[in-house]
Write an enzyme that holds these catalytic residues in place. Structure first.
Site, short mmCIF file in Angstrom:
data_model
loop_
_atom_site.label_atom_id
_atom_site.label_comp_id
_atom_site.label_asym_id
_atom_site.label_seq_id
_atom_site.Cartn_x
_atom_site.Cartn_y
_atom_site.Cartn_z
N HIS A 323 -4.62 -1.97 1.67
CA HIS A 323 -4.10 -3.10 2.45
C HIS A 323 -2.93 -3.76 1.70
CE1 HIS A 323 -4.33 -7.00 4.67
NE2 HIS A 323 -3.94 -7.46 3.49
N GLU A 324 -3.13 -4.05 0.42
CA GLU A 324 -2.07 -4.71 -0.36
C GLU A 324 -0.81 -3.84 -0.41
OE1 GLU A 324 -1.99 -7.75 -1.54
OE2 GLU A 324 -3.97 -8.05 -0.66
ZN ZN Z 1 -2.84 -9.15 3.05
#
Ligand code: ZN
Length: 460
Positions: A323-324
């Site tokens: 996600h990051e």
């Molecule tokens: Zn985020």
């Protein structure tokens, strides 16, 4: 155009309109936290009643704290404006530098003195609030890990670092505005751009380590897998750190930071299940004492209940990082930087027009037109309706980016782990998962848990 009174009372009225609006939004959310006592149906599969109740009580306590600190700050700002604290402190600063033989022609010196007085004032007046928040509120719900000496050191460090950074920056900015001529706003913006890039560059290596301990993630399964994940999407991973967030609080997180060659991934030690810091470092007395205290605490706790496992397993951490890294791959960081620079440029351009209006200074009780005061009044007060609108747009944009990053993780086939990581993180951080739509719309930079889970399910 406008009279002094019209400007002053419009600013004051707007301050109160925003305050009442925000209080109204908070009261809607507080109502839910008070009345929704059972886990809602759609959350039953991911959340047990006990955790839900804990999260609800934590949310209520935070809301009460927010209510009182909100009232306090609102009254404080109103008094500062109505009692003319700004011109008073400005003149006081002039008298102080006068003691050292400098008259009011030394505007930069007077500005620095003015800022120092306000920094000291705000550090002292915010102290009871942050003490209460850390040692009563967070403590009560099991999040605080700070000792009082740590807290005091931290507060002093923050003040000193704040001074070391802001005083030279403000001095130079005032100087540039003063000598910049008609197009000073271009130079002022260029300077602030350089300052932002400079701070971004030095922050991770020189500023953040003053406050927290960063260690390279030790070799092992987790590191190997993170490197493989980074390589699979061509992320140039050079720096991978664990930050000892557990010294501060039990809240957990992970983030990606930096531009160009300076990119790094930072994991909170609290995010990693079963994490123990690399051994073999000299312990000073204070540390041993803290360790002892921790042991004691654990002992007393274990009598009541077995210690709960917190943090995420390797697959879940990888999903969080996917996600990051999505934020990086989708250029969210660069886009945000571009937006903030565009905003800065626009603000300086409008400031260039407004700063010549004597009436604005008079509205706030100033006979002279010091540059610093112009910056403060115009950026903070005159621009506040614009900032409210921009803030609202940015929060919508931020939620959009979060969904996109979730979808990125999904494209890497990490949906199942990301969902369980989000649920675990929500539990560990005692996030209250029931949200009022209007409150959430104006306050949440991240979509509520349920919305994120649903969005990931949608196109399965
Ligand atoms: Zn985020």
């Amino acid at each position: 155009m406008f009279s002094e009174q019209e400007i002053f009372y419009s600013v004051l009225a707007f301050l109160w309109v925003v305050y009442f609006w925000e209080s109204y939004l908070s009261s809607r959310q507080r109502y839910l936290a008070r009345t929704v006592e059972k886990v809602p149906k759609e959350l039953e599969s991911v959340l047990d009643q006990e955790t839900f109740t804990k999260a609800r009580l934590y949310s209520l306590d935070k809301s009460t704290y927010g209510f009182w600190s909100g009232i306090y700050h609102q009254i404080e700002s109103t008094l500062i404006l109505c009692l003319g604290a700004l011109p008073f402190v400005w003149k006081l600063s002039g008298r102080i530098i006068g003691q050292f033989g400098y008259n009011e022609d030394y505007e930069i010196l007077q500005s620095i003195t003015f800022i120092l007085i306000f920094m000291l004032y705000s550090t002292i007046t915010s102290l009871p609030w942050s003490l209460y928040e850390t040692f009563v509120l967070e403590e009560k719900h099991g999040f605080n890990k700070q000792t009082l000496p740590f807290f005091i050191k931290d507060t002093i460090k923050k003040l000193l670092v704040g001074m070391a950074l802001s005083l030279p920056i403000v001095s130079l900015l005032i100087y540039i505005i003063k000598i910049g001529g008609d197009y000073f706003f271009i130079y002022a913006w260029g300077f602030m751009l350089a300052v932002s890039l400079f701070i971004i560059t030095i922050y991770a290596d020189f500023i953040a380590p003053l406050f927290d301990k960063f260690t390279a993630l030790p070799d092992g399964d987790l590191r190997t897998k993170i490197e493989a994940l980074a390589a699979s999407i061509d992320f140039p991973l050079t720096k991978l750190y664990v930050v000892e967030g557990s010294k501060r609080s039990a809240h957990s997180n992970a983030y990606f930071y930096g531009f160009f060659k300076n990119k790094r991934i930072v994991l909170y030690d609290t995010l990693i299940e079963d994490y123990s810091p690399p051994k073999g470092e000299g312990k000073d007395e204070a540390k041993e004492e803290e360790v002892k205290e921790e042991v004691k605490e654990e002992e007393t706790k274990s009598e009541e209940e077995p210690k709960k496992k917190t943090g995420c397993n390797t697959a879940e951490i990888l999903a969080v990082l996917a996600h990051e890294l999505g934020h990086w791959k989708l250029n969210h960081v660069l886009k945000n930087f571009f937006i903030s620079q565009l905003n800065m440029f626009l603000c300086f351009m409008v400031f260039a027009f407004l700063s010549k209006e004597v009436v604005i200074y008079r509205a706030f009780g100033f006979d002279t037109q010091p540059t610093l005061i112009g910056l403060m009044i115009i950026f903070q007060f005159i621009f506040s309706p614009y900032h409210e609108v921009l803030g609202f747009i940015m929060i919508i944009w931020s939620r959009h980016c979060e969904f996109q990053a979730d979808f990125f993780a999904k494209s890497l086939k990490r949906t199942r782990e990301l969902k369980s990581a989000l649920v675990k993180l929500n539990k560990d951080n005692l996030g209250f998962p029931v949200t009022d739509w209007l409150y959430s719309m104006f306050n949440y930079s991240h979509p509520p848990l349920l919305e994120r889970l649903k969005a990931m399910d949608k196109t399965d």
